[in-house]
Write a protein that holds these residues in place. Structure first.
Motif, short mmCIF file in Angstrom:
data_model
loop_
_atom_site.label_atom_id
_atom_site.label_comp_id
_atom_site.label_asym_id
_atom_site.label_seq_id
_atom_site.Cartn_x
_atom_site.Cartn_y
_atom_site.Cartn_z
N VAL C 141 14.44 25.15 46.26
CA VAL C 141 13.59 24.00 46.54
C VAL C 141 12.18 24.50 46.86
O VAL C 141 11.91 25.70 46.81
CB VAL C 141 14.15 23.17 47.72
CG1 VAL C 141 15.54 22.68 47.40
CG2 VAL C 141 14.13 23.95 49.01
N ILE C 142 11.30 23.56 47.17
CA ILE C 142 9.93 23.95 47.49
C ILE C 142 9.87 24.48 48.93
O ILE C 142 10.43 23.87 49.85
CB ILE C 142 8.98 22.75 47.32
CG1 ILE C 142 9.02 22.24 45.88
CG2 ILE C 142 7.55 23.14 47.71
CD1 ILE C 142 8.20 20.99 45.64
N SER C 144 7.06 26.70 51.77
CA SER C 144 5.62 26.91 51.94
C SER C 144 5.39 28.07 52.90
O SER C 144 5.94 28.10 54.00
CB SER C 144 4.96 25.64 52.46
OG SER C 144 3.57 25.73 52.32
N PHE C 146 3.41 30.01 55.36
CA PHE C 146 2.37 29.58 56.32
C PHE C 146 2.23 30.63 57.41
O PHE C 146 3.19 30.96 58.10
CB PHE C 146 2.79 28.23 56.91
CG PHE C 146 1.86 27.70 57.98
CD1 PHE C 146 0.50 27.94 57.97
CD2 PHE C 146 2.38 26.91 59.01
CE1 PHE C 146 -0.34 27.43 58.95
CE2 PHE C 146 1.55 26.39 60.00
CZ PHE C 146 0.20 26.65 59.97
N GLN C 154 0.59 28.29 51.49
CA GLN C 154 0.73 28.05 50.06
C GLN C 154 2.17 27.69 49.76
O GLN C 154 3.09 28.37 50.22
CB GLN C 154 0.30 29.27 49.26
CG GLN C 154 0.48 29.14 47.76
CD GLN C 154 -0.34 27.99 47.18
OE1 GLN C 154 -1.53 27.87 47.44
NE2 GLN C 154 0.30 27.10 46.43
N ASP C 155 2.36 26.62 49.00
CA ASP C 155 3.72 26.24 48.61
C ASP C 155 4.28 27.25 47.63
O ASP C 155 3.56 27.77 46.77
CB ASP C 155 3.74 24.86 47.95
CG ASP C 155 3.62 23.73 48.97
OD1 ASP C 155 3.42 24.04 50.16
OD2 ASP C 155 3.72 22.56 48.58
N PHE C 177 5.86 31.02 59.02
CA PHE C 177 6.69 29.81 59.02
C PHE C 177 6.90 29.31 57.60
O PHE C 177 6.02 29.48 56.75
CB PHE C 177 6.00 28.68 59.80
CG PHE C 177 5.86 28.92 61.28
CD1 PHE C 177 6.95 29.26 62.06
CD2 PHE C 177 4.62 28.79 61.89
CE1 PHE C 177 6.81 29.46 63.42
CE2 PHE C 177 4.47 28.99 63.26
CZ PHE C 177 5.57 29.32 64.02
N CYS C 178 8.03 28.63 57.37
CA CYS C 178 8.13 27.81 56.17
C CYS C 178 7.63 26.43 56.57
O CYS C 178 8.13 25.83 57.51
CB CYS C 178 9.57 27.70 55.66
SG CYS C 178 9.68 26.51 54.30
N ALA C 179 6.61 25.95 55.86
CA ALA C 179 5.98 24.70 56.28
C ALA C 179 6.41 23.51 55.43
O ALA C 179 6.07 22.38 55.76
CB ALA C 179 4.47 24.82 56.25
N GLU C 180 7.12 23.75 54.34
CA GLU C 180 7.56 22.61 53.54
C GLU C 180 9.05 22.42 53.78
O GLU C 180 9.84 23.34 53.55
CB GLU C 180 7.29 22.85 52.05
CG GLU C 180 7.63 21.67 51.15
CD GLU C 180 6.76 20.46 51.43
OE1 GLU C 180 5.56 20.51 51.12
OE2 GLU C 180 7.29 19.46 51.97
N TYR C 181 9.40 21.22 54.23
CA TYR C 181 10.79 20.96 54.59
C TYR C 181 11.73 21.34 53.45
O TYR C 181 11.55 20.89 52.31
CB TYR C 181 10.96 19.48 54.94
CG TYR C 181 12.39 19.12 55.20
CD1 TYR C 181 13.05 19.63 56.31
CD2 TYR C 181 13.09 18.30 54.34
CE1 TYR C 181 14.37 19.35 56.56
CE2 TYR C 181 14.42 18.00 54.57
CZ TYR C 181 15.04 18.52 55.68
OH TYR C 181 16.36 18.23 55.91
N CYS C 182 12.73 22.18 53.76
CA CYS C 182 13.55 22.73 52.69
C CYS C 182 15.03 22.61 52.98
O CYS C 182 15.85 23.29 52.38
CB CYS C 182 13.17 24.18 52.43
SG CYS C 182 13.34 25.23 53.88
N GLY C 183 15.39 21.73 53.93
CA GLY C 183 16.82 21.52 54.14
C GLY C 183 17.28 21.99 55.51
O GLY C 183 16.48 22.25 56.42
N HIS C 186 15.66 24.73 57.77
CA HIS C 186 14.22 24.84 57.54
C HIS C 186 13.53 25.55 58.70
O HIS C 186 12.72 26.45 58.50
CB HIS C 186 13.65 23.43 57.35
CG HIS C 186 12.17 23.32 57.36
ND1 HIS C 186 11.37 24.08 56.54
CD2 HIS C 186 11.34 22.52 58.07
CE1 HIS C 186 10.10 23.75 56.75
NE2 HIS C 186 10.05 22.82 57.68
#
Lengths: 223, 541, 328
Positions: C141-142, C144, C146, C154-155, C177-183, C186
Motif C-alpha cells: 500500500v502507500i 510515506s 517522514f 515523501q510518499d 515515521f510512516c506518515a501515510e496510513y497503511c493499516g 501503521h
C-alpha cells in the motif's frame, strides 16, 4: 395574495402560485439533475482519458476489437429514438393523446432494440473472454499487457453498463408515461412530465454520442 | 392570554399527529426536524468514537484498545462526522427549515424529493451503522487505494455504499435548494435582497450538485475494484492508486466548503441581527460565497503535495489554494466591520458567532500554512492538519450550527431556551475546543503523524492536554442537549420575533403555521433593514 | 513524559529554511488573529447594546476598504506561495553528487539498501554533511517516509519510484515515521535515522558485512534470471544491449521515445511489452511476481552501473563513501 393552499392539482401543486412557476421549477430541476449526471459520467471519462494516455497502444488494439457495426447500428437506433421522442413531446404540446402514445411506444421500442443489441454485444464479449476476470484474454496483446487491455474492457463495461442502466431507467419512465397518457393525465396545458422525460432521454442519447467514438472509433486509424 | 392563544392556534407541529404524519410529511419544516434528529444521533455517535480515541491517546503505549480497534475508531469517527453529520448539518436541518421561509415560499419546489432525500440519508446511515456494528471499517474516512481495495479486511463495501446513498441525499437537497431559490422567491424578493444565509446555501447547493456525483462515481469504481478486481487503482494491473486520490479530493475538498459555507451564512445572519446592522459589504459577502464555491473546485491537488504528483502541479495547486483565502478573508473583515458602531447584544447566538469568527480565523490562517508547499511537506499527514481542519469544521461549522440552533430554536419550537445555561455552555465549548485542538498544532509541527495508535513518549504532554480539553468539550456539548430537550416542555413561550430580526421567517408566528405565512409576504426593503422591525427607536452610531 | 518542546530539532539544510518560512507565516497569522480578536472585543464592549430601542446608523460598505483588505492579504499570500514553492522546488531536485539509497516500504517496515550492499530494516545510517537521495517504492500500500527533524516527507507508492533528498547537518538519532496510513500496525512502522560523523559512518560501513554491492547483487540476479542470454553486452543478443543505456533516450517501436531512467527500467522488467525498443521483437517475458521490489532495485542499479557514468561519480564529493567508482 392569499397564502393558504389552493386546491392541489397535478399542474399546480400546493407549494406553487402559478402553473408557469411549477413548469419552470420542474424544467430547471431536470436540467440541474442532468448536470449532476454529466459530473457522474465525467469521472468515468476522466479515468478513460488517463489510462488511454498511459497505454495508447493496448487501448488501440482493444478498441479495434469492438464490434463497430453493432455500435454504429445502435447509434442510428438511438438517434431515431430521440427523433420519435421529440415527436412525442410535440404531440403532447398539441394535446394529441393518441399521437403521444404512438411516439412514446416507438421510442420505447427503439430503446429496447438498443438494449437488445447491447446485450448481444456483451454476450459476444463473454464468449471471446473479454470480460475482466481470471479468464480474460485479448488476442494481439502481449501477456504482460493483458492487465492493461483488461483495464480498457473494465472501463468499457463500466461506461456502457452505466449508460445501459440509464437506458433501462428511461424505458421505465416511458412505460410510466404511456400508462399515464392513457389515463388522460397530460393535456396541452400540462405536459411537463413528457417534456422533462424528453430532456432525460436526449441526455442519455448524447452520452452515447460521446461513448461511441471514444470506445469504438478513436483508434481505428492506428490499426 | 398569549399562552392560550398559542396553544389554540394551529401550527405545523399540531396540524396533524401520529408517526405517519411525520414519516410521510412533505412539510419542509418537519423534514428539517427529521434531519435534525438524525444528524444529532450521528453527532453523538461520532463524538463517542472521538472520546474513545482521546482516552486511548492519554498514554503513548496504546494500552486501552488494540491497534485494529483504534484504526476503526478514527475511521468511523470520520465517516460519521463528515458524511452523516457535517455535510447534512446546516443545509439539511436549518436550511431545510428556513430557506423557504426566508424567501417567502410555502415550501421547497419539490417536497416529495425533499422527503426522499431524508430517507436516502437514513438508508445510507443504516448501511454505515450496519458496517460499524458488524465489525467496523479501518481504511480512514479517505479510503485511500490500494489499502481500501486490496488490503483491508473490514466492511469497506457496506460503508462506501452508505456514503454513496447518502451522497444522493446531498445531491437532491442541493438540487431542491437551487430550483427553489430560482423559482419560488416571494414578490419583491430580488437576488440582492436575499438574506446571506440563502446566498450561502445556494452556493453550497452548487457544490453539492457538481461535486457529489464525482464522489458517487469514485465509490462505484472503488466498489468495482474491490469486488471484481478490475485493476483501475491497482498498480500490478497497470492502474494508478493516486488517481483515486484525485477523484476523491475533487469532491472532498469542495465538501469542506459544503460544510463551512452554510456556517458562514448562519454567522452573517447572527452578526447582523445582534448588532442590528446590515452586513457591511452585503453584495461582496454574497458574491464571496459563490467565489469560494467555484474556487473550491480548483484546489484539490493541495492534498497530494507529497503523493508523487508532479512538482509543477503542486505549485499550481498551491497557487490556486491561496485564491480561496481572499474571499474567506473578505468575509471575516466584513463581519468584523459590521460590528463597528452597531448595537451589540450578547445573546447566546452572538457569542457563538464571535466564537466562530475567532476560531475560523485561526483555522483559515493555518490553512495558509498547509497551502504553503515548503511547510506542507513537513506538516501534511500530521496533527497540524488534524488541528487545522478541526478548527474549520468544529470551531467553524459546529460553532455556527450551535449559534443557528439557538437563534432559530424559538421559531422552530415556539419555546425559548434557558439563556444562562446557554451562555455557560457556549463558553465551555469555546474553551474546551481550544484546549483540545490548539496543542495539536504544536504536536503536528513537532512531527506527530496522524492516525497513530502508539506514539513516542515525548508527545505525551500535549496529548494529555488535548484529552483534557476534549472532556471539557464533551461537557459543553452535553449541556445544550439537555436544556434543549427541557425547553420543549418548560421553556418560556417564544414571541414571533424575539431578537428583533428582519428575515421573513420572523414575520410569521412561532412556531410557524403549516404553510409558513398567513399571507404571502411582499418584500419592499433590502435585507437587514432594522428600521422596519423596531417600533420606537433611539438612534445611535 | 519527556520535556515539552515547541519546535522539532533542526537536523538538515532544509530544516532552518522551513522554520524561517514558518516564523514568517506565524507572524502574519498572529498579527491578523490579534487584529480580528482585538477588533471584535473592542467593538463588542464599545458598542454594546444599552437599550432595546437602539437603531444604529447604517454604514454602507466602502469599495476602497474592500479593495484594501483584499489586496493586502493577497500580496502576503503571494509571498508565502513564492517562498514555499522555492523550497519545494529545491526539495524536488536532488544534487547530482547525492548518495543514493533505496527504500522499499512494506506493511509494516522500511527496508533500506545501501549502494555497497548493506541492508537495514527500520534504521538508516547516513554520513553527516553528505546529500542523501532516497529512491522510494512500496510493495503493497502507500506509505510515506517522514523525518521530522529533516522537514521532509515523501510518499512511497506501489508501482512507481519517488525520490526525496536531504542533507543532514547535525549528528544524532532522529525519528523516522510512516506518515501515510497503511493499516493495522501503521504506528509501528517507525524507525531511526542515525546521522554519523563521516569517520563513524565509514566504520559502520565496514563493520556491516555486506553481501556484495547493490550492483553486484543486480549482476548476479541478471545471471540467475537468465537475462544475460538475450541482453548480450556486445549487442549480438536477441534483445538490446544494456551497456551505456542508463540516462539515454531510447527510440521505441511504433514511434515515440523514452528516457531510460529508473522508472523505465523498472517498467521494462515488469511489463516488457509496454515500451519496446525500435528494431526488436516483444519477446521478453514479464518478471512480475518473479522478482521482488528490492530485486528490481538491484537490477536497476546494475543497469545504471553499466554506464554511462553520472558526472557525480567522478566529482570530488566522492570519496566520503570510500567506494571506488568502478565498483558502481
Amino acid at each position: 395574495m392569499a397564502s393558504q393552499a389552493h386546491v392541489e392539482t397535478l399542474a399546480l401543486r400546493e407549494q406553487f402560485d402559478t402553473e408557469a412557476q411549477q413548469k419552470d421549477a420542474s424544467t430547471l430541476g431536470m436540467w440541474i439533475f442532468l448536470i449532476t449526471e454529466i459530473m457522474f459520467f465525467g469521472g468515468m471519462f476522466l479515468a478513460y482519458t488517463v489510462y488511454r494516455g498511459a497505454f495508447p497502444m493496448v487501448f488501440a488494439v482493444a478498441s479495434s476489437s469492438l464490434a463497430l457495426i453493432l455500435g454504429a447500428v445502435n447509434t442510428v437506433v438511438l438517434l431515431c429514438s430521440s427523433f420519435t421522442m421529440v415527436l412525442a413531446v410535440r404531440a403532447a404540446q398539441l394535446g394529441q393523446q393518441r399521437a403521444i402514445i404512438l411516439f412514446l411506444i416507438l421510442t420505447l421500442l427503439l430503446g429496447g432494440v438498443f438494449l437488445g443489441v447491447k446485450a448481444y454485444e456483451w454476450k459476444d464479449k463473454f464468449e471471446e473472454h473479454h470480460i475482466p476476470g481470471p479468464t480474460f484474454h485479448l488476442e494481439g496483446v502481449a501477456t504482460d499487457q493483458q492487465g492493461h487491455a483488461q483495464l480498457f474492457f473494465s472501463l468499457y463495461f463500466a461506461m456502457t453498463g452505466l449508460h445501459a442502466l440509464h437506458m433501462v431507467i428511461g424505458v421505465g419512465i416511458l412505460t410510466f408515461l404511456i400508462f399515464q397518457t392513457r389515463k388522460g393525465r397530460y393535456t396541452a396545458d400540462y405536459m411537463t412530465p413528457v417534456d422533462v422525460a424528453g430532456l432525460y432521454w436526449h441526455f442519455v442519447d448524447i452520452i452515447w454520442i460521446f461513448l461511441f467514438p471514444l470506445l469504438y472509433l478513436i483508434d481505428r486509424h492506428m490499426k | 392570554m398569549i399562552t392560550a392563544a398559542v396553544q389554540e392556534r394551529e401550527h405545523y407541529l399540531n396540524a396533524s399527529y401520529g408517526i405517519k404524519s411525520w414519516l410521510l410529511t412533505k412539510d419542509h419544516k418537519r423534514i428539517g426536524l427529521l434531519y435534525l434528529a438524525t444528524i444529532t444521533l450521528f453527532f453523538f455517535l461520532g463524538g463517542a468514537f472521538a472520546t474513545l480515541i482521546r482516552i486511548e491517546l492519554l498514554t503513548p503505549q496504546g494500552g486501552l484498545v488494540s491497534s485494529e480497534t483504534y484504526n476503526k475508531l478514527f475511521t468511523m469517527h470520520g465517516v460519521a462526522m463528515v458524511f452523516f453529520f457535517l455535510i447534512p448539518s446546516i443545509p439539511a436541518s436549518l436550511g431545510n427549515f428556513f430557506l423557504p421561509m426566508m424567501i417567502g415560499a410555502r415550501d421547497l419546489a419539490f417536497p416529495r424529493i425533499n422527503l426522499l432525500s431524508w430517507y436516502l440519508l437514513v438508508i445510507g446511515g443504516l448501511f454505515s451503522l450496519f458496517a460499524m456494528l458488524a465489525g467496523g471499517v479501518d481504511t480512514g474516512w479517505t479510503f485511500y487505494t490500494p489499502y481500501s481495495t486490496t488490503y483491508s479486511n473490514t466492511w469497506v463495501i457496506a460503508t462506501a455504499l452508505g456514503i454513496f446513498v447518502a451522497g444522493f441525499s446531498s445531491i437532491l437537497t442541493g438540487l431542491n435548494f437551487i430550483v427553489t431559490v430560482h423559482t419560488m422567491r416571494a414578490p419583491g424578493m430580488t437576488w440582492f435582497r436575499l438574506p446571506l444565509f440563502v446566498w450561502a446555501n445556494y452556493a453550497t447547493a452548487l457544490i453539492q450538485v457538481l461535486g457529489t456525483p464525482v464522489l458517487a462515481v469514485t465509490i462505484v469504481l472503488l466498489f468495482c475494484e474491490r469486488v471484481f478486481h478490475i485493476g483501475i487503482f491497482d498498480p500490478v494491473l497497470g492502474g494508478d492508486p493516486v488517481l483515486f486520490q484525485h477523484l476523491f479530493w475533487f469532491y472532498s475538498h469542495p465538501a469542506v466548503y459544503i460544510m463551512v459555507l452554510p456556517a458562514m451564512g448562519v454567522v452573517s445572519e447572527l452578526i447582523s441581527t445582534f448588532s442590528r446592522k446590515p452586513i457591511f459589504g452585503y453584495r461582496i459577502v454574497a458574491c464571496s460565497s459563490l467565489a469560494i464555491a467555484v474556487l473550491g473546485f480548483l484546489v484539490w491537488g493541495h492534498h497530494l503535495f507529497v503523493s508523487t504528483q508532479s512538482v509543477y502541479a503542486g505549485m499550481v495547486f498551491s497557487f490556486l489554494s491561496y485564491f480561496v483565502a481572499i474571499p474567506s478573508a473578505i468575509k471575516v473583515f466584513n463581519w468584523t466591520a459590521t460590528l463597528y458602531k452597531g448595537s451589540i447584544s450578547y445573546a447566546t447566538p452572538m457569542l457563538y458567532a464571535f466564537g466562530f469568527i475567532g476560531l475560523f480565523t485561526i483555522g483559515g490562517l493555518t490553512g495558509l500554512f498547509v497551502a504553503c508547499l515548503g511547510i506542507d511537506v513537513h506538516v501534511t499527514d500530521t496533527y497540524f492538519v488534524v488541528a487545522h481542519f478541526h478548527y474549520i469544521m468544529v470551531g467553524g461549522t459546529i460553532m455556527a450550527y450551535m449559534g443557528g440552533l439557538h437563534y432559530w430554536w424559538p421559531k422552530m419550537t415556539g419555546r425559548m431556551y434557558p439563556e444562562a445555561w446557554a451562555k455557560l455552555s457556549a463558553l465551555v465549548i469555546f474553551l474546551g475546543f481550544n484546549l483540545t485542538f490548539f496543542p495539536q498544532f504544536i504536536l503536528g509541527y513537532l512531527g506527530m503523524p496522524r492516525r497513530y495508535h502508539v506514539y513516542p513518549e515525548e508527545f505525551q504532554i500535549l496529548h494529555v492536554l488535548s484529552t483534557a480539553g476534549a472532556s471539557v468539550l464533551a461537557v459543553g456539548y452535553a449541556i445544550p442537549m439537555m436544556y434543549f430537550i427541557w425547553s420543549l416542555r418548560y421553556g418560556k413561550l417564544a414571541p414571533a420575533n424575539p431578537w428583533g430580526a428582519t428575515g421573513l421567517e420572523w414575520q410569521t408566528a412561532s412556531p410557524p403555521p403549516a404553510h409558513n405565512f398567513e399571507e404571502t409576504p411582499v418584500v419592499t426593503h433590502e435585507a437587514y433593514d432594522y428600521s422596519t422591525v423596531i417600533g420606537e427607536v433611539i438612534e445611535v452610531g | 513524559m519527556g520535556t515539552l518542546r515547541l519546535f522539532p530539532e533542526q537536523a538538515s539544510t532544509f530544516a532552518p529554511e522551513v522554520d524561517h518560512l514558518l516564523y514568517f507565516l506565524l507572524t502574519v497569522a498572529v498579527f491578523f488573529t490579534l487584529v480580528i480578536f482585538g477588533a471584535i472585543f473592542y467593538f463588542a464592549v464599545r458598542y454594546r447594546r444599552r437599550s432595546d430601542q437602539e437603531l444604529p446608523h447604517v454604514v454602507h460598505g466602502g469599495m476602497a476598504l474592500e479593495i484594501v483588505w483584499s489586496v493586502i492579504p493577497f500580496g502576503l499570500t503571494m509571498v508565502m506561495f513564492t517562498w514555499g514553492a522555492s523550497i519545494f522546488f529545491r526539495e524536488s531536485r536532488p544534487p547530482d553528487d547525492a548518495l543514493n539509497i533505496y527504500v522499499v516500504g512494506k506493511q509494516w517496515m522500511w527496508k533500506i539498501q545501501h549502494m555497497e550492499g548493506q541492508r537495514e530494516i527500520n534504521e538508516l545510517h547516513i554520513p553527516l554533511g553528505r546529500a542523501i537521495k532516497l529512491t522510494l517504492t512500496s510493495e503493497d500500500v502507500i506509505h510515506s517516509f517522514f523525518v521530522p527533524a529533516f522537514r521532509t516527507k515523501q510518499d512511497a507508492v506501489p508501482g512507481r519510484y519517488s525520490t526525496s533528498w536531504f542533507q543532514p547537518t547535525k549528528a544524532g538519532k532522529y525519528h523516522l515515521f510512516c506518515a501515510e496510513y497503511c493499516g493495522n500496525r501503521h504506528s509501528g512502522m517507525i524507525g531511526w535515522i542515525y546521522v554519523m560523523e563521516p569517520q563513524d559512518y565509514q566504520a559502520w560501513l565496514t563493520g556491516e558485512s555486506p553481501t556484495g554491492s547493490l550492483a553486484d547483487n543486480g549482476a548476479k540476479l541478471f545471471q540467475d534470471l537468465a537475462c544475460v542470454n538475450c541482453h548480450k553486452a556486445d549487442g549480438t543478443g536477441r534483445c538490446p544491449s544494456l551497456v551505456g543505456l542508463f540516462g539515454k533516450t531510447v527510440q521505441l517501436s511504433g514511434g515515440g521515445s523514452v528516457k531510460a531512467d529508473e522508472a523505465y527500467i523498472r517498467e521494462s522488467i515488469l511489463q516488457p511489452a509496454a515500451k519496446v525498443v525500435a528494431g526488436y521483437q516483444p519477446i521478453m517475458p514479464t518478471f512480475q511476481g518473479l522478482v521482488t521490489e528490492e530485486g528490481v532495485l538491484q537490477l536497476v542499479e546494475y543497469v545504471k552501473s553499466l554506464g554511462p557514468k553520472p558526472a557525480a561519480e567522478t566529482s570530488p564529493a566522492e570519496g566520503i563513501t570510500g567506494s571506488t567508482p568502478g565498483k558502481r
